[in-house]
Design a protein around this motif. Structure first.
Motif, PDB file in Angstrom:
ATOM      1  N   MET A  40      24.955  14.269   3.850  1.00  0.00           N
ATOM      2  CA  MET A  40      24.509  12.886   3.989  1.00  0.00           C
ATOM      3  C   MET A  40      23.110  12.870   4.599  1.00  0.00           C
ATOM      4  N   ALA A  41      22.135  12.307   3.877  1.00  0.00           N
ATOM      5  CA  ALA A  41      20.757  12.187   4.358  1.00  0.00           C
ATOM      6  C   ALA A  41      20.558  10.783   4.902  1.00  0.00           C
ATOM      7  N   ILE A  42      20.322  10.684   6.211  1.00  0.00           N
ATOM      8  CA  ILE A  42      20.358   9.396   6.916  1.00  0.00           C
ATOM      9  C   ILE A  42      18.978   9.040   7.462  1.00  0.00           C
ATOM     10  N   TYR A 115      19.027  14.309   9.227  1.00  0.00           N
ATOM     11  CA  TYR A 115      17.968  13.299   9.319  1.00  0.00           C
ATOM     12  C   TYR A 115      16.690  13.896   8.727  1.00  0.00           C
ATOM     13  N   PRO A 116      16.432  13.659   7.443  1.00  0.00           N
ATOM     14  CA  PRO A 116      15.278  14.301   6.800  1.00  0.00           C
ATOM     15  C   PRO A 116      13.921  13.836   7.325  1.00  0.00           C
ATOM     16  N   GLU A 117      13.885  12.733   8.077  1.00  0.00           N
ATOM     17  CA  GLU A 117      12.625  12.320   8.697  1.00  0.00           C
ATOM     18  C   GLU A 117      12.311  13.163   9.929  1.00  0.00           C
ATOM     19  N   LYS A 130      11.125  15.705   5.403  1.00  0.00           N
ATOM     20  CA  LYS A 130      11.082  17.161   5.339  1.00  0.00           C
ATOM     21  C   LYS A 130      11.919  17.601   4.136  1.00  0.00           C
ATOM     22  N   SER A 131      11.625  18.760   3.604  1.00  0.00           N
ATOM     23  CA  SER A 131      12.301  19.219   2.381  1.00  0.00           C
ATOM     24  C   SER A 131      13.655  19.873   2.641  1.00  0.00           C
ATOM     25  N   GLY A 132      14.029  19.990   3.913  1.00  0.00           N
ATOM     26  CA  GLY A 132      15.262  20.696   4.250  1.00  0.00           C
ATOM     27  C   GLY A 132      16.512  20.132   3.615  1.00  0.00           C
ATOM     28  N   ALA A 133      16.610  18.797   3.513  1.00  0.00           N
ATOM     29  CA  ALA A 133      17.825  18.181   2.966  1.00  0.00           C
ATOM     30  C   ALA A 133      18.041  18.598   1.516  1.00  0.00           C
ATOM     31  N   ALA A 134      17.003  18.466   0.697  1.00  0.00           N
ATOM     32  CA  ALA A 134      17.118  18.843  -0.709  1.00  0.00           C
ATOM     33  C   ALA A 134      17.371  20.338  -0.847  1.00  0.00           C
TER      34      ALA A 134
END
Length: 255
Positions: A40-42, A115-117, A130-134
């Motif tokens: 889940m990207a929040i 938290y991709p931000e 940030k590219s970590g989530a993908a």
């Protein structure tokens, strides 16, 4: 994972929400799979977003393992509780271990919240991601699910006093349709995630109860008539904060 503390704390939280006259509105929870791993990207607007983001998965009877900065995970009292929930400790100076832990959790069939931000958005808009989530979702072979939490920042966020009063507040949790990154073009997939999250944020703000939309409110983005910093102003504040932290570390080292 053996969860002794997590379920009863959720029940307690629901009672507290009612006592504090909070209305938590969840939509799209069917997008969280009932079984198997999911990321889940929040969006990140306040210190306690994760408390409400978990409500997005609860109708599917899933517990979310959030990636939380080490300062909270190591804090006396609250840190012990967070660790008992099997959340993932994130050292922002070296995030490789957290990414490995998240990958292991996902492959074991857990739902992980990221938290991709990376940091709280002072403008309450979606920051650059940030590219970590993908990357993590692609490596784990799990769906990447965008989530917007809106209203929790009214309780506790940067640059504003806490407000845990009993004044009525609505918190919206909107769960989007799953995305399936392949890792072939992580930058493009990250840009797509940001576009989706921005669209969802706009929808949530438009749906927010009119009775709570005070003109010029500090917690509303400038683009919607609020008095929150613009993204450019927020970026300047972030940079000033980083400079102040660096100066403090340097002074401590010199001393």
């Amino acid at each position: 994972m053996l969860d002794i503390t997590y379920p009863p704390v959720i029940v307690t939280a629901k009672v507290l929400f009612k006592l504090m006259r909070q209305k938590v509105v969840v939509s799209g929870s069917e997008n969280v799979p009932r079984k198997g791993g999911a990321l889940m990207a929040i969006n990140h607007t306040g210190y306690i977003d994760f408390i409400y983001a978990g409500a997005g998965a609860e109708p599917q009877k899933r517990l979310v393992r959030f990636m939380i900065k080490k300062e909270m995970m190591d804090a006396p009292g609250v840190g012990h509780l967070l660790r008992s929930f099997h959340h993932i400790r994130v050292d922002r100076s070296s995030g490789l271990q957290a990414m490995k832990d998240a990958l292991a959790y996902l492959k074991a069939g857990e739902v992980v919240g990221i938290y991709p931000e990376a940091t709280i958005s002072r403008s309450f808009e979606i920051k650059e991601l940030k590219s970590g989530a993908a990357r993590i979702a692609a490596d784990a072979g799990v769906p990447l699910i965008p989530v917007i939490v809106w209203g929790a920042h009214r309780l506790m966020t940067k640059d504003h006093p806490k407000d845990f009063s009993r004044s009525a507040k609505t918190i919206i949790v909107k769960v989007g349709e799953p995305m399936y990154p392949t890792g072939e073009d992580v930058d493009a997939e990250t840009a797509e995630l940001r576009t989706v999250m921005q669209r969802m944020l706009d929808e949530v703000i438009a749906e927010y109860p009119e009775a709570e939309k005070a003109p010029g409110s500090w917690w509303t983005p400038a683009r919607f008539g609020g008095s929150a910093p613009t993204p450019e102003e927020a970026d300047a504040l972030d940079k000033a904060e980083l400079r102040a932290r660096a100066a403090k570390r340097a002074a401590k080292k010199a001393g």
